[in-house]
Design an enzyme around this catalytic site. Structure first.
Site, short mmCIF file in Angstrom:
data_model
loop_
_atom_site.label_atom_id
_atom_site.label_comp_id
_atom_site.label_asym_id
_atom_site.label_seq_id
_atom_site.Cartn_x
_atom_site.Cartn_y
_atom_site.Cartn_z
N LYS A 71 36.80 21.58 53.18
CA LYS A 71 36.97 21.79 51.74
C LYS A 71 37.86 22.99 51.53
CE LYS A 71 35.45 20.82 47.58
NZ LYS A 71 36.87 20.81 47.23
N LYS A 95 33.16 30.84 53.97
CA LYS A 95 32.64 30.85 52.60
C LYS A 95 31.65 29.70 52.40
CE LYS A 95 35.83 31.54 49.59
NZ LYS A 95 36.93 31.30 48.62
N LYS A 107 42.51 24.36 53.83
CA LYS A 107 43.36 24.89 52.77
C LYS A 107 44.69 24.17 52.83
CE LYS A 107 43.09 28.06 49.50
NZ LYS A 107 41.89 28.55 48.80
N THR A 191 34.16 30.33 39.36
CA THR A 191 34.47 31.43 40.28
C THR A 191 34.06 32.77 39.68
OG1 THR A 191 36.26 30.16 41.25
CG2 THR A 191 36.35 32.54 41.57
N ASN A 225 43.03 32.76 35.88
CA ASN A 225 41.82 31.96 35.62
C ASN A 225 40.56 32.76 35.89
OD1 ASN A 225 43.11 29.56 35.01
ND2 ASN A 225 43.20 28.90 37.15
N SER A 352 32.38 23.09 43.03
CA SER A 352 33.12 21.97 43.62
C SER A 352 32.17 21.07 44.41
CB SER A 352 34.23 22.47 44.55
OG SER A 352 35.40 22.73 43.82
P1 NAD Z 1 45.74 32.20 38.72
O1 NAD Z 1 47.05 31.70 39.15
O2 NAD Z 1 45.09 31.63 37.52
O3 NAD Z 1 45.80 33.78 38.49
C1 NAD Z 1 46.43 34.67 39.33
C2 NAD Z 1 46.88 35.83 38.45
O4 NAD Z 1 47.35 36.87 39.29
C3 NAD Z 1 48.03 35.46 37.51
O5 NAD Z 1 47.74 35.96 36.23
C4 NAD Z 1 49.24 36.21 38.12
O6 NAD Z 1 50.15 36.62 37.12
C5 NAD Z 1 48.54 37.41 38.72
N1 NAD Z 1 49.31 38.06 39.78
C6 NAD Z 1 50.12 37.51 40.73
N2 NAD Z 1 50.66 38.48 41.48
C7 NAD Z 1 50.17 39.66 41.01
C8 NAD Z 1 50.35 41.02 41.38
N3 NAD Z 1 51.13 41.36 42.39
N4 NAD Z 1 49.69 41.96 40.66
C9 NAD Z 1 48.89 41.63 39.64
N5 NAD Z 1 48.68 40.36 39.25
C10 NAD Z 1 49.31 39.39 39.93
O7 NAD Z 1 44.78 32.08 40.02
P2 NAD Z 1 43.21 32.14 40.11
O8 NAD Z 1 42.69 30.77 40.22
O9 NAD Z 1 42.64 33.06 39.06
O10 NAD Z 1 43.05 32.81 41.55
C11 NAD Z 1 43.18 34.21 41.73
C12 NAD Z 1 42.62 34.57 43.10
O11 NAD Z 1 41.28 34.13 43.17
C13 NAD Z 1 43.35 33.95 44.30
O12 NAD Z 1 43.29 34.83 45.39
C14 NAD Z 1 42.51 32.74 44.60
O13 NAD Z 1 42.64 32.32 45.94
C15 NAD Z 1 41.13 33.29 44.30
N6 NAD Z 1 40.14 32.26 44.03
C16 NAD Z 1 40.25 31.46 42.95
C17 NAD Z 1 39.30 30.46 42.76
C18 NAD Z 1 39.33 29.56 41.57
O14 NAD Z 1 38.44 28.69 41.47
N7 NAD Z 1 40.24 29.71 40.64
C19 NAD Z 1 38.25 30.32 43.67
C20 NAD Z 1 38.16 31.19 44.75
C21 NAD Z 1 39.13 32.16 44.93
#
Ligand code: NAD
Length: 423
Positions: A71, A95, A107, A191, A225, A352
């Site tokens: 996953k 995880k 992934k 998350t 997000n 999920s």
């Molecule tokens: P997303 O694309 O919605 O948000 C990422 C945000 O980070 C964006 O607003 C982007 O502008 C910002 N960003 C990018 N580079 C940056 C920088 N250098 N400095 C500051 N901000 C920056 O993605 P997301 O889903 O919110 O995921 C964010 C993190 O959380 C990732 O590492 C992802 O792997 C992790 N994550 C997300 C989920 C999920 O369900 N969405 C689950 C587990 C882990």
């Protein structure tokens, strides 16, 4: 023979060694976990709107399936590469095991700047990728989900494309889908919700008493997000969110940012508004004097270089891999409590799992049912990690890895192969 490891993946492996010292783990298990089970690299051809053809590199890594089908999310980002996808698949393995989910880790990703694509090009890219990896995924084999720059709509396209190839509606092949296509209620906020439950269970570190009596303060790197939703939850719980950043800028207001207004502006314009507060050097956000630092963007935000300057009492790792391995020791030495990614951001994969289970059983759970199950799972496993950390006097990260490793090892050893050879 030692396996050559590089950068992110090398770091990911290093954390296993500390965990193996306190976990009941067999040599067979450690040997199996040295390398990913399978790595697929594909070309993803896309017909662009102007009629030209472009080809993007795509990846899918299934790291380990001892505990169940693998996953993990799919990332669309220009910096995606085989090493990063491999490290992310490794983290997913731990995880899922730390949350006691019946999944292994995987992934995927495409090296592409989706901001340059039209919506129709993004759809063709997604369908092309699915057609390339279709033999590698499936509800009993490997189940993709959203990650950075992929969302529910992308998952809907993936489901549709896979169902065409499989000649049958197959909702359990991906999670994080739109609700009308079999997605779960509560997945979009899972998350951040999970991170909030983990924080609530483990608590903030040394600075339990905010200095000025005006509520604890928080800084959020990555107002996407997960980061934006968490900012709302923290504000609702009495935190002052004093700084936030995205890929365009960082903003700061010592009195507390208006989180709801920030979210509205980010949703409509795609970036944080400069007018929200004073502009801040994005690097400074990491070292601000706050109670809680939330890295919620990409990997390696906290490095050996800036770790020593961190003044936050607690770091809640919403992003995957935001702390580079050499920074772990610096933070531990400084007494900064780190709630590690494989626990803090596991709410997404947990819901999920609920989505996959609903799809396979033909059920739809209410938002309350999903929330209650998520809360129970996150608080239960967070408490277990905290207990293990206290028992062995190790960091929460080492304890989370040890909990996961013990579960993978128990499943591996249950096959009895080593015993058959007297090992
Ligand atoms: P997303 O694309 O919605 O948000 C990422 C945000 O980070 C964006 O607003 C982007 O502008 C910002 N960003 C990018 N580079 C940056 C920088 N250098 N400095 C500051 N901000 C920056 O993605 P997301 O889903 O919110 O995921 C964010 C993190 O959380 C990732 O590492 C992802 O792997 C992790 N994550 C997300 C989920 C999920 O369900 N969405 C689950 C587990 C882990």
């Amino acid at each position: 023979m030692p396996v050559e490891r590089t950068s992110l993946f090398a770091g990911a492996g290093a954390r296993l060694e500390a965990a193996a010292e306190i976990a009941a783990v067999s040599g067979d298990t450690l040997e199996r976990l040295r390398l990913p089970q399978s790595v697929l690299k594909v070309s993803v051809p896309v017909r662009m709107d102007d009629g030209s053809l472009r080809t993007f590199p795509g990846y899918r890594v299934r790291y380990d399936d001892t505990l169940g089908p693998t996953k993990g999310g799919v990332r669309y980002h220009p910096s995606v590469n085989a090493d990063e996808v491999q490290a992310l698949a490794f983290w997913m393995t731990f995880k899922c095991a730390a949350l006691d989910l019946p999944f292994g880790g995987a992934k995927g990703g495409i090296a592409v700047d989706v901001k340059e694509l039209s919506l129709a090009e993004k759809e063709r890219l997604t369908r092309s990728y699915v057609s390339r990896i279709a033999d590698f995924i499936g509800p009993d084999v490997d189940i993709p989900a959203p990650d950075v720059y992929t969302d529910a709509m992308v998952m809907g396209w993936m489901l549709d494309e896979y169902s065409k190839i499989a000649r049958g509606f197959t909702p359990a092949v991906v999670t994080g889908k739109p609700v009308p296509l079999g997605g779960s209620l509560g997945r979009d906020t899972a998350t951040a919700d999970g991170a909030f439950y983990a924080l609530g269970t483990i608590g903030r570190g040394a600075r339990e008493d905010p200095r000025d009596g005006e509520g604890p303060t928080a800084a959020i790197q990555g107002f996407g997000n997960a980061g934006a939703r968490l900012a709302e939850l923290l504000a609702g719980a009495g935190y002052r969110v004093v700084a936030a950043s995205d890929s365009t800028r960082a903003v700061h207001d010592p009195g507390g940012l208006d989180v709801a207004a920030l979210r509205e502006a980010k949703d409509s314009d795609g970036e944080l508004p400069a007018s929200a507060g004073e502009e801040l050097d994005p690097e400074e956000l990491i070292t601000m004097d706050v109670d809680l630092l939330v890295p919620a963007a990409l990997e390696d935000a906290i490095t050996e270089e800036n770790a020593g300057e961190i003044r936050a009492g607690t770091i809640l790792e919403v992003a995957n891999g935001p702390t580079a391995v050499p920074a772990d020791a610096v933070l531990e030495e400084a007494g900064v409590r780190v709630i590690p990614d494989i626990l803090a951001n596991a709410g997404g994969v947990t819901v999920s799992y609920f989505e996959w289970a609903q799809n396979r059983a033909g059920l739809r759970w209410s938002a309350e049912e999903v929330r209650d199950r998520l809360r129970a799972r996150m608080t239960g496993e967070s408490a277990r990690v905290a207990e293990l950390a206290a028992e062995h006097d190790v960091t929460l990260r080492t304890a989370a890895y040890a909990l996961a490793l013990g579960r993978i090892s128990a499943a591996n050893d249950a096959l009895g192969t080593a015993k058959a050879f007297g090992a």
